[in-house]
Scaffold this motif. Sequence first.
Motif, short mmCIF file in Angstrom:
data_model
loop_
_atom_site.label_atom_id
_atom_site.label_comp_id
_atom_site.label_asym_id
_atom_site.label_seq_id
_atom_site.Cartn_x
_atom_site.Cartn_y
_atom_site.Cartn_z
N ALA A 111 -12.67 -7.94 16.87
CA ALA A 111 -12.15 -6.68 16.32
C ALA A 111 -11.11 -6.95 15.24
CB ALA A 111 -11.54 -5.84 17.44
N VAL A 112 -10.23 -7.94 15.48
CA VAL A 112 -9.21 -8.29 14.48
C VAL A 112 -9.87 -8.80 13.20
CG1 VAL A 112 -7.35 -9.89 13.92
CG2 VAL A 112 -7.40 -8.78 16.15
N ALA A 113 -10.82 -9.71 13.34
CA ALA A 113 -11.49 -10.28 12.17
C ALA A 113 -12.17 -9.19 11.35
CB ALA A 113 -12.49 -11.34 12.61
N ALA A 114 -12.85 -8.26 12.04
CA ALA A 114 -13.56 -7.19 11.33
C ALA A 114 -12.59 -6.22 10.66
CB ALA A 114 -14.46 -6.44 12.31
N ALA A 115 -11.50 -5.89 11.35
CA ALA A 115 -10.53 -4.96 10.77
C ALA A 115 -9.85 -5.56 9.54
CB ALA A 115 -9.48 -4.57 11.82
N VAL A 116 -9.52 -6.85 9.64
CA VAL A 116 -8.91 -7.52 8.49
C VAL A 116 -9.88 -7.55 7.31
CG1 VAL A 116 -8.12 -9.75 7.61
CG2 VAL A 116 -7.26 -8.90 9.80
N ASP A 117 -11.14 -7.88 7.57
CA ASP A 117 -12.14 -7.89 6.49
C ASP A 117 -12.27 -6.51 5.85
OD1 ASP A 117 -12.66 -10.56 6.78
OD2 ASP A 117 -14.47 -10.29 7.99
N GLN A 118 -12.23 -5.48 6.69
CA GLN A 118 -12.35 -4.11 6.18
C GLN A 118 -11.23 -3.79 5.21
OE1 GLN A 118 -12.31 -1.04 9.23
NE2 GLN A 118 -11.59 0.50 7.78
N PHE A 119 -10.00 -4.12 5.60
CA PHE A 119 -8.86 -3.76 4.76
C PHE A 119 -8.67 -4.71 3.59
CE2 PHE A 119 -8.11 -0.83 8.10
CZ PHE A 119 -7.43 0.23 7.49
N VAL A 120 -9.10 -5.96 3.72
CA VAL A 120 -9.10 -6.86 2.57
C VAL A 120 -10.00 -6.29 1.48
CG1 VAL A 120 -9.96 -9.09 1.76
CG2 VAL A 120 -8.43 -8.98 3.73
N GLY A 121 -11.18 -5.82 1.90
CA GLY A 121 -12.09 -5.20 0.93
C GLY A 121 -11.49 -3.96 0.30
N LEU A 122 -10.81 -3.15 1.12
CA LEU A 122 -10.19 -1.93 0.60
C LEU A 122 -9.06 -2.25 -0.37
CD1 LEU A 122 -9.88 1.17 0.73
CD2 LEU A 122 -8.33 0.83 2.68
N PHE A 123 -8.17 -3.20 0.01
CA PHE A 123 -7.05 -3.56 -0.86
C PHE A 123 -7.55 -4.14 -2.18
CE2 PHE A 123 -3.76 -4.40 2.77
CZ PHE A 123 -3.83 -3.07 3.11
N THR A 124 -8.60 -4.96 -2.09
CA THR A 124 -9.15 -5.57 -3.30
C THR A 124 -9.72 -4.51 -4.22
OG1 THR A 124 -9.67 -7.59 -2.07
CG2 THR A 124 -10.78 -7.27 -4.19
N GLN A 125 -10.40 -3.53 -3.63
CA GLN A 125 -11.00 -2.45 -4.43
C GLN A 125 -9.93 -1.59 -5.09
OE1 GLN A 125 -13.40 0.29 -2.17
NE2 GLN A 125 -14.51 1.00 -3.97
N ILE A 126 -8.85 -1.31 -4.35
CA ILE A 126 -7.77 -0.50 -4.90
C ILE A 126 -7.09 -1.22 -6.06
CG2 ILE A 126 -5.47 0.44 -4.40
CD1 ILE A 126 -6.46 1.07 -1.58
N GLY A 127 -6.90 -2.53 -5.87
CA GLY A 127 -6.27 -3.33 -6.91
C GLY A 127 -4.77 -3.10 -6.98
N GLY A 128 -4.18 -3.41 -8.12
CA GLY A 128 -2.76 -3.21 -8.30
C GLY A 128 -1.96 -3.98 -7.27
N MET A 129 -0.85 -3.38 -6.83
CA MET A 129 0.04 -4.06 -5.90
C MET A 129 -0.60 -4.21 -4.52
SD MET A 129 3.75 -2.54 -6.98
CE MET A 129 4.65 -3.85 -6.15
N MET A 130 -1.56 -3.34 -4.19
CA MET A 130 -2.22 -3.49 -2.89
C MET A 130 -3.02 -4.79 -2.83
SD MET A 130 -1.09 -1.11 -1.12
CE MET A 130 -2.10 -1.31 0.34
#
Length: 561
Positions: A111-130
């Motif tokens: 669950a941790v690995a999947a949640a981290v992957d989910q938000f890494v993808g989100l942060f990368t897509q948002i870009g900027g300081m995220m």
Amino acid sequence: MSSPSVTDTGILVLTGVPVVPGVAYAPVIRPGRKPVIDLGADSLGEDERPAESARFTAAAATVAERLRERAGRATGAASEVLATTAGLAQDRAWLGAAEKRIAEGAPAVRAVAAAVDQFVGLFTQIGGMMAERVTDLRDIGDRVIAELVGLPEPGVPQPDVPSVLCAEDLAPADTAGLDPSLVVALATTLGGPTSHTAIIARQLGIPCVVAVTGLDDVPVGAKVLVDGTRGTVTVSPDDAAARAEVAEAQRAAATAAGWSGPGATADGHAVAVLANVQDGAAARAARQTPAEGVGLFRTEMCFLNTDTEPTVEEQASIYAEVLEAFAGGKVVIRTLDAGSDKPLKFAGHPDEANPALGVRGIRIATGNPGLLDRQLAGIAAAAQRSGNPPWVMAPMIATADEAKSFAAKVRAHGLMAGVMIEVPAAALLADRILEHVDFLSIGTNDLAQYTMAADRMSADLATLTDPWQPAVLALVAMAVNAGAAVGKPVGVCGEAAADPLLACVLTGFGVTSLSAASAAVQGVGAKLAQVTLQQCRDAAEAVLGTASAADARAAARAVLG
């Protein structure tokens, strides 16, 4: 990113972005490889899920508490970075995503690995300081998983001899605890001039080069020469030549160590050399240097990682520590610079598609007007208690109307009002903003990011966020000229002020003060003392005539040495 080159003698020279000047020669060490953990495919029975969820919550809380403890032991930028990371470890968004997966039957590790992957993808897509938080979040995930399976926390090994730490990237928890007597330089494949790695390297005072092409192929144990001024990593250089370069750098460092202030050029033109701090401990440490005051007091540490807003009295006590450390000296306090990668639990941040361009800095006050009013009340109380009235400035000002509104609030408390120039619009309209405020302070980190439309943590774009970019320096010069025209001070408090060569160029523009990490104060002051004001002006003119960051550096060196 630049391609590696080979010298006439067959020695490999890797090139990156220089962020902390200096030269070091030592064998390579690397962070320990994370253990490969079987995430498993089994699903939990419904009766097992509550206990697994509790186990996950306890592991995440343990990791956050360890980071907070390290933040408490650290000072300056290291403390701020660690505290921010501890807050991310307890962020409800990714924790909730993991808990949801556990509730659906996934074991905690998966669950941790999947949640981290989910938000890494989100942060990368948002870009900027995220996007800057990707390394931090992956590191947190690794630490939580290690806690769940009973393994030691991942991290940097403690070397037995002075070494150069090379890595793809470094998490805050790794860099903040480094011993500069054993880790004598940093080099990374990723990162930018304002990444956490760069900021902490400046505080430690060790050479640092980021965005280095080909670094991943350098093996552990290979000797490298890191030149944080030129931005190079030379692999297996001639031993005698490398030691000679280090000796020359040490002689220059010894000269810097002998500088005791105050800031001035060789012909007596005064330029105040100040320190960046974020709490009383950092201010007291800065007081041990020749720093003449504080050019940037980051107040976010009073607000991060707390569920409730500190009272006016609590804030006043924190602010007074810094004002008392520099009793009788200049202290510039920046009001709350939160939002984006530094969310406040009690400020009600909206979900935003691009937080770096959203509600951050002074913009938080629009939805939370009492937050700014109470902070100003705390600053005013600290001023009265310490007898040292500070200058107060707002981050992320973009319009003259914002500056006017902020200045009115500050002056209502009997304080001097200024604003930061971080948004290109503010630099372009600096003359109109100065109609309402008493001073400007240029934050080159964000100014570079917004001017060049480049994520600060993108290795592919690291050359764009280099503060030597001529477009960025042109905006700096414009803001400084606006201040000179009306006789109002304009300082620089971004990381650009920590580069001795660039500090001279900024002086040539007409900057009245330079504020840097405490470890950089003597290097900046010593370099200024070796050159004349006319040399600084000639270098500034030469730099503005260039078309790239590399050419700008070369033009400055040609004039200043």
